[in-house]
Scaffold this active site. Sequence first.
Site, mmCIF file in Angstrom:
data_model
loop_
_atom_site.group_PDB
_atom_site.id
_atom_site.type_symbol
_atom_site.label_atom_id
_atom_site.label_comp_id
_atom_site.label_asym_id
_atom_site.label_seq_id
_atom_site.Cartn_x
_atom_site.Cartn_y
_atom_site.Cartn_z
ATOM 1 N N GLU A 281 -40.210 -70.854 -25.878
ATOM 2 C CA GLU A 281 -40.809 -69.866 -26.359
ATOM 3 C C GLU A 281 -42.414 -70.147 -26.187
ATOM 4 O O GLU A 281 -43.089 -69.069 -26.726
ATOM 5 C CB GLU A 281 -39.643 -69.641 -27.647
ATOM 6 C CG GLU A 281 -38.320 -69.212 -27.431
ATOM 7 C CD GLU A 281 -38.082 -68.199 -25.968
ATOM 8 O OE1 GLU A 281 -39.013 -67.589 -25.453
ATOM 9 O OE2 GLU A 281 -37.438 -68.775 -25.176
ATOM 10 N N TRP A 284 -43.637 -70.430 -23.350
ATOM 11 C CA TRP A 284 -44.204 -68.630 -22.710
ATOM 12 C C TRP A 284 -45.457 -68.270 -24.041
ATOM 13 O O TRP A 284 -45.688 -67.861 -23.067
ATOM 14 C CB TRP A 284 -42.913 -68.432 -22.788
ATOM 15 C CG TRP A 284 -41.725 -67.539 -22.248
ATOM 16 C CD1 TRP A 284 -41.249 -68.764 -21.737
ATOM 17 C CD2 TRP A 284 -42.442 -67.191 -20.918
ATOM 18 N NE1 TRP A 284 -40.361 -68.622 -20.428
ATOM 19 C CE2 TRP A 284 -40.895 -68.091 -20.181
ATOM 20 C CE3 TRP A 284 -43.501 -66.831 -20.485
ATOM 21 C CZ2 TRP A 284 -41.083 -67.440 -18.710
ATOM 22 C CZ3 TRP A 284 -43.582 -66.325 -18.960
ATOM 23 C CH2 TRP A 284 -41.726 -66.380 -18.189
ATOM 24 N N TRP A 313 -45.437 -43.409 -12.078
ATOM 25 C CA TRP A 313 -44.810 -43.350 -13.310
ATOM 26 C C TRP A 313 -44.328 -41.650 -12.905
ATOM 27 O O TRP A 313 -45.096 -40.829 -12.615
ATOM 28 C CB TRP A 313 -45.331 -43.444 -13.731
ATOM 29 C CG TRP A 313 -45.878 -45.330 -13.797
ATOM 30 C CD1 TRP A 313 -47.093 -46.302 -13.726
ATOM 31 C CD2 TRP A 313 -44.579 -46.521 -14.232
ATOM 32 N NE1 TRP A 313 -46.675 -46.686 -13.376
ATOM 33 C CE2 TRP A 313 -45.670 -47.772 -13.725
ATOM 34 C CE3 TRP A 313 -43.545 -46.536 -13.629
ATOM 35 C CZ2 TRP A 313 -44.403 -49.170 -13.412
ATOM 36 C CZ3 TRP A 313 -42.926 -48.205 -14.136
ATOM 37 C CH2 TRP A 313 -43.890 -48.669 -14.049
ATOM 38 N N ASN A 348 -35.936 -60.203 -30.736
ATOM 39 C CA ASN A 348 -36.066 -60.612 -29.105
ATOM 40 C C ASN A 348 -35.659 -59.859 -27.519
ATOM 41 O O ASN A 348 -36.136 -58.986 -26.566
ATOM 42 C CB ASN A 348 -36.582 -61.432 -28.460
ATOM 43 C CG ASN A 348 -37.674 -61.613 -27.448
ATOM 44 O OD1 ASN A 348 -39.349 -61.056 -27.427
ATOM 45 N ND2 ASN A 348 -37.281 -62.195 -26.663
ATOM 46 N N TRP A 366 -45.497 -48.524 -17.626
ATOM 47 C CA TRP A 366 -45.351 -50.292 -18.960
ATOM 48 C C TRP A 366 -45.851 -49.665 -19.965
ATOM 49 O O TRP A 366 -46.233 -50.220 -21.427
ATOM 50 C CB TRP A 366 -45.856 -51.121 -18.669
ATOM 51 C CG TRP A 366 -46.511 -51.737 -17.838
ATOM 52 C CD1 TRP A 366 -46.758 -51.307 -16.168
ATOM 53 C CD2 TRP A 366 -47.729 -52.219 -18.547
ATOM 54 N NE1 TRP A 366 -48.023 -52.602 -16.177
ATOM 55 C CE2 TRP A 366 -48.721 -52.913 -17.280
ATOM 56 C CE3 TRP A 366 -47.941 -52.748 -19.219
ATOM 57 C CZ2 TRP A 366 -49.784 -52.541 -17.505
ATOM 58 C CZ3 TRP A 366 -48.952 -53.095 -20.068
ATOM 59 C CH2 TRP A 366 -50.044 -53.322 -18.567
ATOM 60 N N TRP A 389 -44.518 -56.790 -21.331
ATOM 61 C CA TRP A 389 -43.614 -55.881 -20.699
ATOM 62 C C TRP A 389 -44.096 -55.523 -19.192
ATOM 63 O O TRP A 389 -42.927 -54.969 -17.984
ATOM 64 C CB TRP A 389 -45.104 -54.664 -21.315
ATOM 65 C CG TRP A 389 -44.639 -53.395 -22.648
ATOM 66 C CD1 TRP A 389 -44.209 -54.328 -24.568
ATOM 67 C CD2 TRP A 389 -43.814 -53.283 -22.766
ATOM 68 N NE1 TRP A 389 -43.718 -53.367 -24.931
ATOM 69 C CE2 TRP A 389 -43.344 -52.555 -24.158
ATOM 70 C CE3 TRP A 389 -43.182 -51.936 -22.013
ATOM 71 C CZ2 TRP A 389 -42.298 -51.385 -24.586
ATOM 72 C CZ3 TRP A 389 -41.740 -51.006 -22.449
ATOM 73 C CH2 TRP A 389 -41.636 -50.943 -23.501
#
Length: 492
Positions: A281, A284, A313, A348, A366, A389
Amino acid sequence: MNDLVSKQAHTLMWFRSDLRLQDNQTLVAACEHAAREGRSVRAIYIATPTQWLIHDVAAIQLDFIERQLNQLAVQLAALGIPLEVRHLDTFSLIPAFLAQYIQQWQVDRVFASSEPEFNECQRDQAVAAKVSLVLHQQHCLLAPLSVLNLSGQMYKVFTPFAKKWREMARAKPIQTLNAPNAMTKPIATPEPIVLDVPKVSSKAWAIGEEAALAQLRLFAMTKAAEYKASRDFPAIDGTSHISAYLAVGILSPRQCVVALLSHYPDALVHDESPGRSWLNEIIWREFYRHLLVAFPRLSKAQNFNQFADNVHWRNNETEFKAWCDGLTGYPLVDAAMRQLNQTGWMHNRLRMVVASFLTKHLLIDWRWGERYFRQQLIDGDLAANNGGWQWSAGTGCDAQPYFRVFNPITQCEKFDPTGEFIRSYLPELASVDLKLIHKLKIPTQEQRFTDNHYIAPIVEHKFARVRALTELAAMKRGGSAKAVDLDKEIFG
């Protein structure tokens, strides 16, 4: 201004997203330089209300920053360093202000910590053109653009990036820095700092370095080993809860790695180490920050996968508001959004669930969701928020495939099996049978004839999935459909 004070020679420490004394490389460098040159150290924090509004910084995060600034000012005063807070509306006003400031205070150098976002980088270039600015990189353990593939390019897939990152991280000792020594005798206790911006109370979060370090160390000692097994269940306190401290720099990434390695020294080496899952993590987080520097367009709300520009969208404003308010008729989605709205934080696993629902079930851009998150989150961070996202929407770097659509019904049953989390935020479901909740067979208001009701789903799952697969197929020529780690967390 007192003439005697203004004629003293100074070095300036410019605090930004590094609001701490411990393991602050920039502050230590400023103090060491001042000691060598026989200068005093001043510190400044520049509040930029209009810039924060443009960047959608959450009111709860601004309150959190204000509280930390007040504690930091007291700590600095004990070291003989005054902290001054100035309000300038936007970044564009900072270069001229600092040019005048260094003349008034006879400042030889300005020390600051670099930031990865595009506007912040542009600000620093403009400042450096007017004053002697010394930047230190400490928002990542390994500097952006230092973890490169054999072609000298930024990795676009997480797994090889993580492997190279671990190799580089274990090449030399990882050690944190102590807070600097006092520069002079302590100075008077500073006046309370008030940021002239709208704020929402952050008092549910303990403030200060000691509280943050205690939280970090407790997690590393008692929960890190079980993190992989417990992190996906929002009713379980299984995550680190340090994201807010990292976001504003009360903690450093290096402190996180050191705390983890103190209990699991093999985490950098062995996949099976109990500490490996949480270490990933941290990596990331670094990956997304490195991407922000390597691809500045990410700071400009652009799709990483440019084929996603072809997606049409729906952007239904009524459905978007229902999503924001936690009124979609899907219990896990609604409970998660109400957690965000009430606390300024979201577990999360749920961040992925609600992002998938918005972009794939509702086919809403998004960027709408990413912006709403930034406006609400106490741990708002552009790199992590943008990365998360775009990963969920399938538009990002090493993102989940566009055709992977989270089923919010099975996610509910799998990750909140007792219904404890859902009922804590959806009291209207307190008396509804758990089996009905998990199968989305909840009686509507008309069926129950009661004011304590729950709404019907705003879209049917199977229909939404087929629609998403059709519309998002515009991305399919943009990259691999290979699945990646669908259980990752971005420091929730």
